[in-house]
Design a protein around this motif. Structure first.
Motif, short mmCIF file in Angstrom:
data_model
loop_
_atom_site.label_atom_id
_atom_site.label_comp_id
_atom_site.label_asym_id
_atom_site.label_seq_id
_atom_site.Cartn_x
_atom_site.Cartn_y
_atom_site.Cartn_z
N TYR A 176 0.80 -1.04 0.04
CA TYR A 176 0.03 0.06 0.06
C TYR A 176 0.80 1.36 -0.06
N GLU A 185 -0.50 4.00 -8.25
CA GLU A 185 -1.75 3.98 -7.54
C GLU A 185 -2.87 3.93 -8.55
N LEU A 190 -6.16 1.17 -6.95
CA LEU A 190 -6.04 0.55 -5.49
C LEU A 190 -7.20 1.65 -4.96
N TYR A 192 -8.26 3.09 -1.69
CA TYR A 192 -8.06 3.79 -0.32
C TYR A 192 -9.31 3.77 0.64
N MET A 196 -7.73 0.68 5.64
CA MET A 196 -6.13 0.47 5.15
C MET A 196 -5.44 1.23 6.38
#
Length: 221
Positions: A176, A185, A190, A192, A196
């Protein structure tokens, strides 16, 4: 321009009112780290992470601001985790076999053949129109900064310092963190989310707990 005094005081009261006491850090925050400068820096990073989170929380961050909250948390908490892993392996347990295997890895070294000998072997050293080069394997010291993080985490697991779930989470969190570059990204698509940041936060304390317990067993034995 700065906040007016009343707002400033309210914000400080809110964010710093939720930080642990000094006693908590002494007993629970990586107490096995003897490097005073490193430990103090880790505590500062942890405090700053909590303060930044509380500010975002107070703002009830959402959308683009929530993205900033989560990415900041992941970056700061994973930096703590990485520094602790490095300290454990390369300061406390550097003589253990799994650590030696990290520091001395097999590398291919090419054998340079004199031209006149190479000409004699030309037919044998060519395959499918490509020249075949001769190498041998030998173990060589490797720069610690060149060792992959997942290898270091796996060494901690093989040393029985952490369990399989923590190993998995630490590696995932590092992945991450590596998507902080916008191109990476977007490429990985990804998403978020709050989980996370929460996982990064929990694994800082979880790592401290597991390492403290496992290192105590090392000392006993």
């Amino acid at each position: 321009m700065p906040f007016i005094n009343e707002i400033h005081d309210k914000i400080r009261e809110y964010v710093y009112g939720h930080l642990p006491s000094k006693d908590w850090y002494d007993k629970n925050f990586y107490p096995f780290i003897k490097d005073a400068n490193l430990r103090e820096r880790l505590i500062v990073e942890y405090k700053n992470s909590r303060v930044i989170y509380k500010i975002f929380e107070g703002l009830q961050a959402e959308g683009e601001l929530l993205l900033a909250q989560i990415k900041t948390q992941v970056i700061m908490y994973v930096s703590i985790q990485e520094a602790v892993i490095n300290y454990i392996l390369f300061e406390l347990l550097v003589d253990q076999d799994p650590v030696r295997e990290l520091l001395y890895q097999e590398r291919l070294t090419q054998i340079m053949i004199p031209k006149y000998q190479k000409e004699k072997l030309q037919k044998e050293l060519v395959h499918d129109g490509k020249e075949i080069l001769i190498y041998y394997k030998e173990k060589k010291p490797i720069d610690k900064t060149k060792i992959r993080y997942d290898q270091k985490v796996n060494s901690c697991y093989h040393l029985k310092l952490i369990d399989s779930q923590l190993r998995e989470d630490l590696i995932k969190l590092y992945e991450y963190r590596n998507t902080v570059h916008i191109e990476a990204e977007l490429r990985k698509n990804l998403d978020y989310n709050l989980e996370m940041g929460l996982l990064a936060y929990r694994r800082v304390e979880g790592l401290s707990i597991q390492l403290t317990e496992s290192l105590n067993l090392y000392l006993i034995h």
